[in-house]
Write a protein that holds these residues in place. Sequence first.
Motif, PDB file in Angstrom:
ATOM      1  N   GLY A  44       0.798  -1.265  -0.229  1.00  0.00           N
ATOM      2  CA  GLY A  44      -0.063   0.024  -0.057  1.00  0.00           C
ATOM      3  C   GLY A  44       0.801   1.217   0.092  1.00  0.00           C
ATOM      4  N   SER A  45       0.193   2.582  -0.003  1.00  0.00           N
ATOM      5  CA  SER A  45       0.690   3.606   0.144  1.00  0.00           C
ATOM      6  C   SER A  45       0.325   4.750   1.077  1.00  0.00           C
ATOM      7  CB  SER A  45       0.450   4.536  -1.260  1.00  0.00           C
ATOM      8  OG  SER A  45       0.971   3.487  -2.335  1.00  0.00           O
ATOM      9  N   LEU A  46       1.309   5.450   1.436  1.00  0.00           N
ATOM     10  CA  LEU A  46       0.849   6.465   2.622  1.00  0.00           C
ATOM     11  C   LEU A  46       1.641   7.717   2.140  1.00  0.00           C
ATOM     12  CD1 LEU A  46       0.911   4.730   5.974  1.00  0.00           C
ATOM     13  CD2 LEU A  46      -0.789   5.705   4.905  1.00  0.00           C
ATOM     14  N   LYS A  47       1.161   8.974   2.505  1.00  0.00           N
ATOM     15  CA  LYS A  47       1.783  10.198   2.300  1.00  0.00           C
ATOM     16  C   LYS A  47       1.988  10.792   3.616  1.00  0.00           C
ATOM     17  CE  LYS A  47       1.381  14.460  -0.578  1.00  0.00           C
ATOM     18  NZ  LYS A  47       0.628  15.168  -1.412  1.00  0.00           N
ATOM     19  N   LEU A  48       3.040  11.316   4.061  1.00  0.00           N
ATOM     20  CA  LEU A  48       3.515  11.803   5.285  1.00  0.00           C
ATOM     21  C   LEU A  48       3.884  13.529   4.844  1.00  0.00           C
ATOM     22  CD1 LEU A  48       5.681   9.727   7.035  1.00  0.00           C
ATOM     23  CD2 LEU A  48       3.511   9.546   7.141  1.00  0.00           C
ATOM     24  N   SER A  49       3.510  14.224   5.609  1.00  0.00           N
ATOM     25  CA  SER A  49       3.566  15.871   5.237  1.00  0.00           C
ATOM     26  C   SER A  49       4.132  16.601   6.629  1.00  0.00           C
ATOM     27  CB  SER A  49       2.407  16.527   5.066  1.00  0.00           C
ATOM     28  OG  SER A  49       1.763  15.981   3.841  1.00  0.00           O
ATOM     29  N   CYS A  50       4.868  17.411   6.658  1.00  0.00           N
ATOM     30  CA  CYS A  50       5.524  18.134   7.712  1.00  0.00           C
ATOM     31  C   CYS A  50       5.554  19.617   7.377  1.00  0.00           C
ATOM     32  CB  CYS A  50       7.160  17.540   7.699  1.00  0.00           C
ATOM     33  SG  CYS A  50       8.086  18.648   9.015  1.00  0.00           S
ATOM     34  N   ALA A  51       5.106  20.388   8.147  1.00  0.00           N
ATOM     35  CA  ALA A  51       4.826  21.719   8.154  1.00  0.00           C
ATOM     36  C   ALA A  51       5.874  22.557   8.906  1.00  0.00           C
ATOM     37  CB  ALA A  51       3.690  22.226   7.905  1.00  0.00           C
ATOM     38  N   ALA A  52       6.768  23.448   8.686  1.00  0.00           N
ATOM     39  CA  ALA A  52       7.394  24.275   9.626  1.00  0.00           C
ATOM     40  C   ALA A  52       6.594  25.503   9.603  1.00  0.00           C
ATOM     41  CB  ALA A  52       9.016  24.451   9.002  1.00  0.00           C
ATOM     42  N   SER A  53       6.680  25.986  10.978  1.00  0.00           N
ATOM     43  CA  SER A  53       6.129  27.330  11.116  1.00  0.00           C
ATOM     44  C   SER A  53       6.932  28.065  12.355  1.00  0.00           C
ATOM     45  CB  SER A  53       4.560  27.245  11.834  1.00  0.00           C
ATOM     46  OG  SER A  53       4.714  26.397  12.918  1.00  0.00           O
ATOM     47  N   GLY A  54       6.681  29.337  12.344  1.00  0.00           N
ATOM     48  CA  GLY A  54       7.437  30.285  13.351  1.00  0.00           C
ATOM     49  C   GLY A  54       8.299  31.403  12.552  1.00  0.00           C
ATOM     50  N   ASN A  55       9.231  31.796  13.236  1.00  0.00           N
ATOM     51  CA  ASN A  55       9.862  32.952  12.657  1.00  0.00           C
ATOM     52  C   ASN A  55      11.185  32.528  11.750  1.00  0.00           C
ATOM     53  OD1 ASN A  55       8.227  34.848  14.201  1.00  0.00           O
ATOM     54  ND2 ASN A  55       9.683  34.519  16.005  1.00  0.00           N
ATOM     55  N   ILE A  56      10.461  31.927  10.622  1.00  0.00           N
ATOM     56  CA  ILE A  56      11.658  31.367   9.611  1.00  0.00           C
ATOM     57  C   ILE A  56      12.189  32.345   8.645  1.00  0.00           C
ATOM     58  CG2 ILE A  56      11.980  29.607   7.830  1.00  0.00           C
ATOM     59  CD1 ILE A  56       9.638  28.036   9.401  1.00  0.00           C
ATOM     60  N   VAL A  57      13.405  32.323   8.743  1.00  0.00           N
ATOM     61  CA  VAL A  57      14.302  33.205   7.697  1.00  0.00           C
ATOM     62  C   VAL A  57      14.261  32.617   6.249  1.00  0.00           C
ATOM     63  CG1 VAL A  57      16.350  34.507   7.260  1.00  0.00           C
ATOM     64  CG2 VAL A  57      15.144  34.759   9.265  1.00  0.00           C
ATOM     65  N   SER A  58      15.115  31.222   6.665  1.00  0.00           N
ATOM     66  CA  SER A  58      15.258  30.592   5.323  1.00  0.00           C
ATOM     67  C   SER A  58      15.411  28.972   5.762  1.00  0.00           C
ATOM     68  CB  SER A  58      16.641  31.015   4.487  1.00  0.00           C
ATOM     69  OG  SER A  58      16.732  30.164   3.479  1.00  0.00           O
ATOM     70  N   VAL A  59      14.883  28.073   4.962  1.00  0.00           N
ATOM     71  CA  VAL A  59      14.935  26.741   5.093  1.00  0.00           C
ATOM     72  C   VAL A  59      16.144  26.230   4.441  1.00  0.00           C
ATOM     73  CG1 VAL A  59      13.704  24.399   5.112  1.00  0.00           C
ATOM     74  CG2 VAL A  59      12.315  26.655   5.898  1.00  0.00           C
ATOM     75  N   TYR A  60      17.080  25.344   4.950  1.00  0.00           N
ATOM     76  CA  TYR A  60      18.271  24.889   4.294  1.00  0.00           C
ATOM     77  C   TYR A  60      18.018  23.335   3.996  1.00  0.00           C
ATOM     78  CZ  TYR A  60      20.554  29.176   5.117  1.00  0.00           C
ATOM     79  OH  TYR A  60      21.152  30.586   4.804  1.00  0.00           O
ATOM     80  N   ALA A  61      17.304  22.660   4.643  1.00  0.00           N
ATOM     81  CA  ALA A  61      17.020  21.366   4.457  1.00  0.00           C
ATOM     82  C   ALA A  61      15.883  20.679   5.413  1.00  0.00           C
ATOM     83  CB  ALA A  61      18.283  20.751   5.031  1.00  0.00           C
ATOM     84  N   MET A  62      14.889  19.920   4.545  1.00  0.00           N
ATOM     85  CA  MET A  62      14.006  18.916   5.422  1.00  0.00           C
ATOM     86  C   MET A  62      14.060  17.759   4.811  1.00  0.00           C
ATOM     87  SD  MET A  62      10.689  21.903   5.176  1.00  0.00           S
ATOM     88  CE  MET A  62       9.676  20.941   6.618  1.00  0.00           C
ATOM     89  N   GLY A  63      13.670  16.800   5.930  1.00  0.00           N
ATOM     90  CA  GLY A  63      13.704  15.548   5.288  1.00  0.00           C
ATOM     91  C   GLY A  63      12.851  14.548   6.471  1.00  0.00           C
ATOM     92  N   TRP A  64      13.134  13.307   6.378  1.00  0.00           N
ATOM     93  CA  TRP A  64      12.616  12.408   7.013  1.00  0.00           C
ATOM     94  C   TRP A  64      13.558  11.370   7.587  1.00  0.00           C
ATOM     95  CZ3 TRP A  64       7.597  12.833   8.689  1.00  0.00           C
ATOM     96  CH2 TRP A  64       6.678  13.793   8.020  1.00  0.00           C
TER      97      TRP A  64
END
Length: 121
Positions: free
Chosen positions: A16-36
């Motif tokens: 089967g399949s699943l989809k994971l999501s991740c949301a960053a919030s707050g005083n963010i200037v820049s995102v350099y990397a995101m992952g699992w």
Amino acid sequence: QVQLAESGGGLVQSGGSLKLSCAASGNIVSVYAMGWYRQAPGKERELVATWLKGGADGSTTYADSVKGRFSISRHNARNTVDLQMNDLRPEDTAVYYCNAQIMARRLEGYWGQGTQVTVSS
């Protein structure tokens, strides 16, 4: 303060399949990397997939065990990253954690609280 919010875990049958999501919030200037990352019972936490800032669209890295089955995608405007997981196997069962390297007041690493993925055979 930066926070990561994960969603999308659950129970699925093998194949089967699943989809994971991740949301960053707050005083963010820049995102350099995101992952699992994931951690199965009795095992160390391991990298699953990451997106790294750079170039036109950034670059992605996958663990060998998920190549061809999982796909990571980043949505710049919303500071989110999704992990589409297809052809899931029992050995994919683990707690999945979102990780991000974010510049707020300074560059720091952040972790989500984790979401359980269980694949039944």
